[in-house]
Design a protein around this motif. Sequence first.
Motif, short mmCIF file in Angstrom:
data_model
loop_
_atom_site.label_atom_id
_atom_site.label_comp_id
_atom_site.label_asym_id
_atom_site.label_seq_id
_atom_site.Cartn_x
_atom_site.Cartn_y
_atom_site.Cartn_z
N GLY A 40 -13.34 -8.93 5.83
CA GLY A 40 -12.78 -7.57 5.92
C GLY A 40 -11.41 -7.42 5.29
O GLY A 40 -10.91 -8.31 4.59
N LEU A 41 -10.80 -6.28 5.61
CA LEU A 41 -9.60 -5.84 4.89
C LEU A 41 -8.40 -6.79 5.01
O LEU A 41 -7.59 -6.87 4.09
CB LEU A 41 -9.20 -4.45 5.38
N GLY A 42 -8.27 -7.48 6.11
CA GLY A 42 -7.13 -8.37 6.28
C GLY A 42 -7.15 -9.54 5.30
O GLY A 42 -6.16 -10.25 5.14
N PRO A 44 0.83 -1.22 0.00
CA PRO A 44 0.00 0.00 0.00
C PRO A 44 0.85 1.26 0.00
O PRO A 44 1.95 1.27 0.55
CB PRO A 44 -0.79 -0.11 1.31
N LEU A 45 0.33 2.29 -0.62
CA LEU A 45 1.04 3.58 -0.69
C LEU A 45 0.20 4.64 0.01
O LEU A 45 -1.00 4.74 -0.25
CB LEU A 45 1.26 3.99 -2.16
N GLU A 46 0.84 5.40 0.88
CA GLU A 46 0.13 6.49 1.57
C GLU A 46 -0.25 7.57 0.57
O GLU A 46 0.54 7.89 -0.30
CB GLU A 46 1.05 7.13 2.61
N THR A 47 -1.45 8.13 0.75
CA THR A 47 -1.83 9.28 -0.07
C THR A 47 -1.56 10.53 0.76
O THR A 47 -2.18 10.71 1.81
CB THR A 47 -3.32 9.19 -0.43
N THR A 81 -3.63 -14.07 13.26
CA THR A 81 -3.19 -12.70 13.56
C THR A 81 -4.21 -11.98 14.44
O THR A 81 -5.33 -12.46 14.63
CB THR A 81 -2.96 -11.93 12.24
N ARG A 82 -3.81 -10.80 14.94
CA ARG A 82 -4.60 -10.09 15.96
C ARG A 82 -6.00 -9.69 15.49
O ARG A 82 -6.93 -9.65 16.29
CB ARG A 82 -3.85 -8.87 16.49
N ASP A 83 -6.16 -9.44 14.18
CA ASP A 83 -7.48 -9.05 13.70
C ASP A 83 -8.47 -10.23 13.79
O ASP A 83 -9.68 -10.03 13.77
CB ASP A 83 -7.41 -8.52 12.25
N ALA A 107 -2.06 1.15 6.90
CA ALA A 107 -2.32 0.94 8.34
C ALA A 107 -1.17 1.47 9.21
O ALA A 107 -0.52 0.69 9.93
CB ALA A 107 -2.59 -0.55 8.61
N PRO A 108 -0.91 2.77 9.17
CA PRO A 108 0.33 3.31 9.78
C PRO A 108 0.51 2.97 11.26
O PRO A 108 1.64 2.78 11.71
CB PRO A 108 0.21 4.82 9.56
N LYS A 109 -0.61 2.81 11.99
CA LYS A 109 -0.42 2.57 13.44
C LYS A 109 0.22 1.20 13.72
O LYS A 109 0.71 0.97 14.81
CB LYS A 109 -1.74 2.75 14.19
N ALA A 136 -0.07 8.35 -5.49
CA ALA A 136 0.83 7.52 -6.30
C ALA A 136 0.06 6.32 -6.86
O ALA A 136 0.36 5.83 -7.95
CB ALA A 136 2.02 7.06 -5.47
N ASN A 137 -0.96 5.85 -6.11
CA ASN A 137 -1.79 4.74 -6.60
C ASN A 137 -2.52 5.12 -7.88
O ASN A 137 -2.55 4.37 -8.85
CB ASN A 137 -2.83 4.36 -5.55
N VAL A 138 -3.13 6.32 -7.83
CA VAL A 138 -3.89 6.77 -9.01
C VAL A 138 -2.93 7.04 -10.16
O VAL A 138 -3.20 6.68 -11.31
CB VAL A 138 -4.74 8.01 -8.65
N PHE A 154 -0.87 -5.78 -8.88
CA PHE A 154 -1.51 -6.63 -7.88
C PHE A 154 -1.27 -6.03 -6.49
O PHE A 154 -0.12 -5.75 -6.14
CB PHE A 154 -0.96 -8.05 -7.99
N GLU A 155 -2.34 -5.83 -5.73
CA GLU A 155 -2.19 -5.22 -4.40
C GLU A 155 -3.34 -5.66 -3.50
O GLU A 155 -4.42 -5.99 -3.98
CB GLU A 155 -2.18 -3.69 -4.51
N ALA A 156 -3.08 -5.64 -2.19
CA ALA A 156 -4.17 -5.89 -1.23
C ALA A 156 -5.10 -4.69 -1.27
O ALA A 156 -4.70 -3.60 -1.68
CB ALA A 156 -3.59 -6.07 0.16
N LEU A 172 -0.20 5.46 -10.84
CA LEU A 172 0.15 4.16 -11.44
C LEU A 172 -1.01 3.60 -12.27
O LEU A 172 -0.83 3.15 -13.40
CB LEU A 172 0.52 3.16 -10.35
N ARG A 173 -2.24 3.69 -11.71
CA ARG A 173 -3.40 3.13 -12.42
C ARG A 173 -3.61 3.84 -13.75
O ARG A 173 -3.91 3.23 -14.76
CB ARG A 173 -4.66 3.30 -11.58
N LYS A 174 -3.46 5.17 -13.72
CA LYS A 174 -3.75 5.95 -14.94
C LYS A 174 -2.62 5.84 -15.95
O LYS A 174 -2.85 5.75 -17.15
CB LYS A 174 -3.99 7.41 -14.57
#
Length: 497
Positions: A259-261, A86-89, A331-333, A282-284, A98-100, A275-277, A102-104
């Motif tokens: 869910g997301l996990g 994942p890339l932070e926006t 995992t914890r989730d 999830a910075p925390k 950066a995601n958009v 290909f990406e999740a 790459l997609r475009k």
Amino acid sequence: MTDAGARGKPYTVGPNGKKLVTVIPGDGVGPEIVRATRRVLEAAGAPIEWEERLAGAAVFKAGLASGVPPETIESIRKTRVVLKGPLETPVGFGEKSANVTLRKLFETFANIRPVKELPGVRTPFSGRGVDLVIVRENVEDVYAGIEYLETPGVAEALKIVTRKGCEKIVRLSFELARAEGRKKVHCATKSNILKFTEGLLKRTFEEIAKEYPDIEANHIIIDNCAHQLVKAPEQFDVIVTTNMNGDILSDEGSALVGGLGFAPSANLGNHVSIFEAVHGSAPKYAGKNVINPTALILTAVLLLRHLEEFEIATKVENAVVSTLAEGKVSTRDVVGDAIAASTTDFAEAVVQNLGKAPPKGWHVRDYRALKFHSVPATPALVVAKSQRTVGVDIFLESSLDSKRLGEALVELTKGTSLSLHGISNRGTRVFPPSDAMLDVVDHWQCRFFAKDGKGEVSEPALLELFQKVGAHHRWIGLERLQEFDGQPAFTRPQGED
Ligand code: NAP
């Protein structure tokens, strides 16, 4: 660039016979889940040569506003396949996502989100056998990002849907159904309201469906689709939809199975696939070795199928579902902080389970290579036999009321070859006056047709009208009213017969 269909393979093989993949570790938890995923793929014997490249936060920090440096782009052009963390926006610094980017940049026009019930992952839908794929158009619609503040208090976004975009996504959804041995495709649209944009997807779907007689084709209104997805998700096989609808529907889908996990995704294009999740950085949890890597490992299963490594894909998928079904390492989730396994422990458990048969009840599909179709590169995919201008909409900003504005425009058009047909406010007709109890805003759509009601409007007549109206009122936009092959290419406002 030539087309993947024409080249035969949607990936590149390196000189040593291995398949080339650009890997972007990404931000936050990205490096941890990418490391875990590579560990599983390497242990499974995937014949992949990785090219590690950067994108995202570090690149923004170095001052590059696109978030994607040239050496990353160069690598992707060569390998045509990306595994991405994942890339932070960044928020508020004028940088793009950066995601958009790459997609475009690589026209990855289809977002594929499998939604399949996983053993050992309890949800309110467990036991229902949910197993579907959402195919979301990935580059058009309101995500073209063309927005305006028309007046200080009125915002507008353009929803762009093209025949080209619809053909590509519809064909891909039918091809995906065939490649995965699925039996039906639902096309989910809001064509009952948005007859041209959403309607274009519906019409294209109905036309192209005839080329796939082996697949059952159904249209469903998007809101009912969202409702049915919760009520009876097992009825769906493949759902194809426009970008914004797909964005919402696919997150709804992820929630059905944990869910997301647990949510993998692929962004497919004719030249490049990423290909990406589904989840973000999830910075925390970054650097804590606690995040669930299942979503990216299942994403890698999609990647392996794209590389036509079907056996290894099934081996990895079976190992993941066996690990989840055993529930010994979670995992914890899934189990909470107190008894949770780490990201690396989970990945090692998957490695230990490589080669195991899938748990009872897990349906292994007979996957085949996905066929990509080329669409002619010409900008005009559809050409009308006849095309003519019958009028114009002039959008005005005005604090006048509708009656005074209407009367002023009627006066202005005296002696010209166009007349005021009506004025609408937020899509509802307000002039000539009606009984509508409307809370109007200062943004008026003023529609003019040729005076005889049927004639073609000349360019000088349009310019004359525009100058006259513009001399007295603040114009914001113009929209040519056209007929293609004798059919109006514009909608009528509410309240007009
Ligand atoms: P997020 O990173 O997806 O995280 C939201 C929450 O979802 C987490 O706090 C966690 O919930 C849960 N979660 C996410 N991934 C998980 C996993 N693998 N295992 C278990 N739980 C997981 O969403 P966000 O916080 O909204 O976004 C953070 C950054 O990521 C933003 O900069 C955003 O723009 C970016 N982003 C990037 C992509 C992409 O690269 N494709 C996608 C989405 C977002 P709990 O707190 O309940 O544990």
